[in-house]
Scaffold this motif. Structure first.
Motif, PDB file in Angstrom:
ATOM      1  N   GLN A 187       2.362   4.422   2.300  1.00 27.86           N
ATOM      2  CA  GLN A 187       3.202   5.082   3.295  1.00 27.86           C
ATOM      3  C   GLN A 187       2.406   5.331   4.563  1.00 27.86           C
ATOM      4  OE1 GLN A 187       4.687   8.703   1.525  1.00 27.86           O
ATOM      5  NE2 GLN A 187       5.861   7.640  -0.051  1.00 27.86           N
ATOM      6  N   ASP A 188       3.130   5.390   5.693  1.00 30.31           N
ATOM      7  CA  ASP A 188       2.473   5.748   6.947  1.00 30.31           C
ATOM      8  C   ASP A 188       2.439   7.271   7.090  1.00 30.31           C
ATOM      9  OD1 ASP A 188       5.004   6.565   7.773  1.00 30.31           O
ATOM     10  OD2 ASP A 188       5.336   4.817   9.066  1.00 30.31           O
ATOM     11  N   GLU A 189       1.961   7.757   8.237  1.00 29.05           N
ATOM     12  CA  GLU A 189       1.782   9.190   8.431  1.00 29.05           C
ATOM     13  C   GLU A 189       3.090   9.970   8.395  1.00 29.05           C
ATOM     14  OE1 GLU A 189      -0.351   9.638  12.046  1.00 29.05           O
ATOM     15  OE2 GLU A 189      -2.233   8.843  11.231  1.00 29.05           O
ATOM     16  N   SER A 190       4.205   9.271   8.681  1.00 29.41           N
ATOM     17  CA  SER A 190       5.505   9.945   8.668  1.00 29.41           C
ATOM     18  C   SER A 190       6.156   9.939   7.296  1.00 29.41           C
ATOM     19  CB  SER A 190       6.444   9.273   9.680  1.00 29.41           C
ATOM     20  OG  SER A 190       6.804   7.969   9.245  1.00 29.41           O
ATOM     21  N   GLY A 191       5.507   9.275   6.337  1.00 32.02           N
ATOM     22  CA  GLY A 191       6.067   9.200   4.994  1.00 32.02           C
ATOM     23  C   GLY A 191       6.941   7.988   4.762  1.00 32.02           C
ATOM     24  N   THR A 192       7.057   7.106   5.772  1.00 29.80           N
ATOM     25  CA  THR A 192       7.835   5.875   5.616  1.00 29.80           C
ATOM     26  C   THR A 192       7.074   4.886   4.744  1.00 29.80           C
ATOM     27  OG1 THR A 192       8.849   6.167   7.791  1.00 29.80           O
ATOM     28  CG2 THR A 192       8.923   3.951   6.833  1.00 29.80           C
ATOM     29  N   VAL A 193       7.746   4.326   3.758  1.00 26.29           N
ATOM     30  CA  VAL A 193       7.115   3.345   2.877  1.00 26.29           C
ATOM     31  C   VAL A 193       6.856   2.056   3.655  1.00 26.29           C
ATOM     32  CG1 VAL A 193       7.372   1.984   0.774  1.00 26.29           C
ATOM     33  CG2 VAL A 193       8.206   4.341   0.840  1.00 26.29           C
ATOM     34  N   THR A 194       5.600   1.599   3.629  1.00 21.81           N
ATOM     35  CA  THR A 194       5.203   0.416   4.399  1.00 21.81           C
ATOM     36  C   THR A 194       4.792  -0.759   3.525  1.00 21.81           C
ATOM     37  OG1 THR A 194       2.935   1.275   4.530  1.00 21.81           O
ATOM     38  CG2 THR A 194       4.449   1.820   6.351  1.00 21.81           C
ATOM     39  N   TYR A 195       4.674  -0.545   2.225  1.00 26.67           N
ATOM     40  CA  TYR A 195       4.304  -1.622   1.302  1.00 26.67           C
ATOM     41  C   TYR A 195       4.731  -1.191  -0.091  1.00 26.67           C
ATOM     42  CZ  TYR A 195       1.441  -4.930  -1.395  1.00 26.67           C
ATOM     43  OH  TYR A 195       1.021  -5.905  -2.266  1.00 26.67           O
ATOM     44  N   VAL A 196       5.296  -2.123  -0.846  1.00 29.70           N
ATOM     45  CA  VAL A 196       5.705  -1.836  -2.224  1.00 29.70           C
ATOM     46  C   VAL A 196       5.371  -3.037  -3.098  1.00 29.70           C
ATOM     47  CG1 VAL A 196       7.574  -1.165  -3.771  1.00 29.70           C
ATOM     48  CG2 VAL A 196       7.668  -0.486  -1.372  1.00 29.70           C
ATOM     49  N   GLU A 197       4.802  -2.752  -4.262  1.00 29.45           N
ATOM     50  CA  GLU A 197       4.618  -3.792  -5.274  1.00 29.45           C
ATOM     51  C   GLU A 197       5.103  -3.227  -6.597  1.00 29.45           C
ATOM     52  OE1 GLU A 197       1.141  -6.882  -6.793  1.00 29.45           O
ATOM     53  OE2 GLU A 197       0.919  -5.780  -4.915  1.00 29.45           O
ATOM     54  N   HIS A 198       5.890  -4.024  -7.321  1.00 32.86           N
ATOM     55  CA  HIS A 198       6.534  -3.544  -8.542  1.00 32.86           C
ATOM     56  C   HIS A 198       5.835  -4.104  -9.778  1.00 32.86           C
ATOM     57  CE1 HIS A 198      10.063  -1.787  -6.504  1.00 32.86           C
ATOM     58  NE2 HIS A 198       9.872  -2.746  -5.622  1.00 32.86           N
ATOM     59  N   HIS A 199       5.832  -3.308 -10.840  1.00 31.68           N
ATOM     60  CA  HIS A 199       5.232  -3.715 -12.103  1.00 31.68           C
ATOM     61  C   HIS A 199       6.313  -3.974 -13.143  1.00 31.68           C
ATOM     62  CE1 HIS A 199       2.965  -3.890 -15.748  1.00 31.68           C
ATOM     63  NE2 HIS A 199       3.391  -2.711 -16.184  1.00 31.68           N
ATOM     64  N   ARG A 200       6.207  -5.127 -13.784  1.00 26.51           N
ATOM     65  CA  ARG A 200       7.028  -5.424 -14.957  1.00 26.51           C
ATOM     66  C   ARG A 200       6.105  -5.885 -16.073  1.00 26.51           C
ATOM     67  NH1 ARG A 200       9.439  -6.690  -9.648  1.00 26.51           N
ATOM     68  NH2 ARG A 200      11.105  -5.140  -9.626  1.00 26.51           N
ATOM     69  N   THR A 201       6.379  -5.438 -17.282  1.00 29.60           N
ATOM     70  CA  THR A 201       5.591  -5.893 -18.423  1.00 29.60           C
ATOM     71  C   THR A 201       5.941  -7.355 -18.715  1.00 29.60           C
ATOM     72  OG1 THR A 201       7.239  -5.294 -20.086  1.00 29.60           O
ATOM     73  CG2 THR A 201       5.688  -3.566 -19.390  1.00 29.60           C
TER      74      THR A 201
END
Length: 254
Positions: A187-201
């Motif tokens: 997240q950036d300083e404002s709390g906005t999500v800037t990168y996401v990676e998901h986990h699956r088994t």
């Protein structure tokens, strides 16, 4: 409409594409099909089978290195990525090599292609680790593949999730549950999500593929090759001797 994950990752890749290509471009090669940091090369592995004359879609193509190699093998190729900046690098390499890959900016959860348009689909760490709804992607892939078509994709091996993303000794000790499916977010300083990676088994991936109607035909867990000393993020010779880093699924549209 883009999901939150897609919006964040489009923003991240647009901002980091230049550095990514500088750091990894030589290893990937302008015209080369490298499946993973272990260096599995399609020219040797032949996971897609015969490609000459086949209609092939590359999913999450980045700078389209894999697609460009497929063109040299006689395939009829289309490719897409969510990042406009990555596609600008694809255009740059096209000019440098004299090879042209038709590319489009798109989200993997909603493909801008007709039903039964392709014989083969492939993705080398493209899109699937970053999407919120992989089932939607698999259903879209099945829709655009002709009956009997093949889909091959590589992702981080799920077991890596249980270990720190560290190429050194620290990366050999598990520090979280393999079954914790909470996504990794920045997240950036404002709390906005800037990168996401998901986990699956591993079981999640197989279940999602089955639910989409695709058939799992093979699973390759590449071993770290002797003499390969390149470190890529958490991938390294040290970890590669102990843990699988990549899973490559081969699927059929039956």
């Amino acid at each position: 409409m883009l999901s939150g994950s897609s919006r964040a990752n489009r923003w991240w890749w647009d901002g980091n594409a230049d550095d990514y290509q500088v750091e990894h471009g030589e290893f990937l090669r302008d015209t080369g099909f490298v499946w993973c940091p272990e260096g599995v090369d399609e020219a040797d592995a032949h996971l897609l089978g015969e490609v000459r004359g086949r209609r092939v879609l590359e999913i999450g193509c980045g700078a389209a290195q894999c697609a460009r190699w497929l063109v040299t093998q006689g395939a009829r190729v289309a490719a897409f990525d969510i990042s406009h900046r990555q596609l600008r690098h694809a255009q740059r390499i096209d000019l440098d090599t004299g090879l042209r890959v038709p590319v489009v900016q798109a989200d993997a959860e909603s493909l801008p292609f007709a039903d039964d348009a392709f014989d083969l689909a492939c993705s080398a760490f493209g899109a699937l680790p970053f999407v919120a709804d992989p089932l939607a992607v698999f259903r879209e892939v099945r829709r655009v593949l002709r009956p009997g078509g093949r889909f091959v994709f590589s992702v981080s091996h799920p077991i890596r999730w249980a270990f720190p993303d560290d190429p050194g000794p620290r990366g050999l000790t598990s520090d979280r549950s393999y079954f914790d499916r909470s996504p990794y977010e920045e997240q950036d300083e404002s709390g906005t999500v800037t990168y996401v990676e998901h986990h699956r088994t591993l079981g999640d991936w197989v279940s999602l593929l089955v639910a989409s109607g695709l058939t799992v035909a093979g699973l390759l867990e590449p071993e770290w090759p002797e003499g390969h000393e390149r470190v890529w993020g958490g991938w390294s010779p040290l970890r590669g001797r102990h843990l699988p880093g990549t899973a490559i699924f081969s699927c059929a549209n039956t």
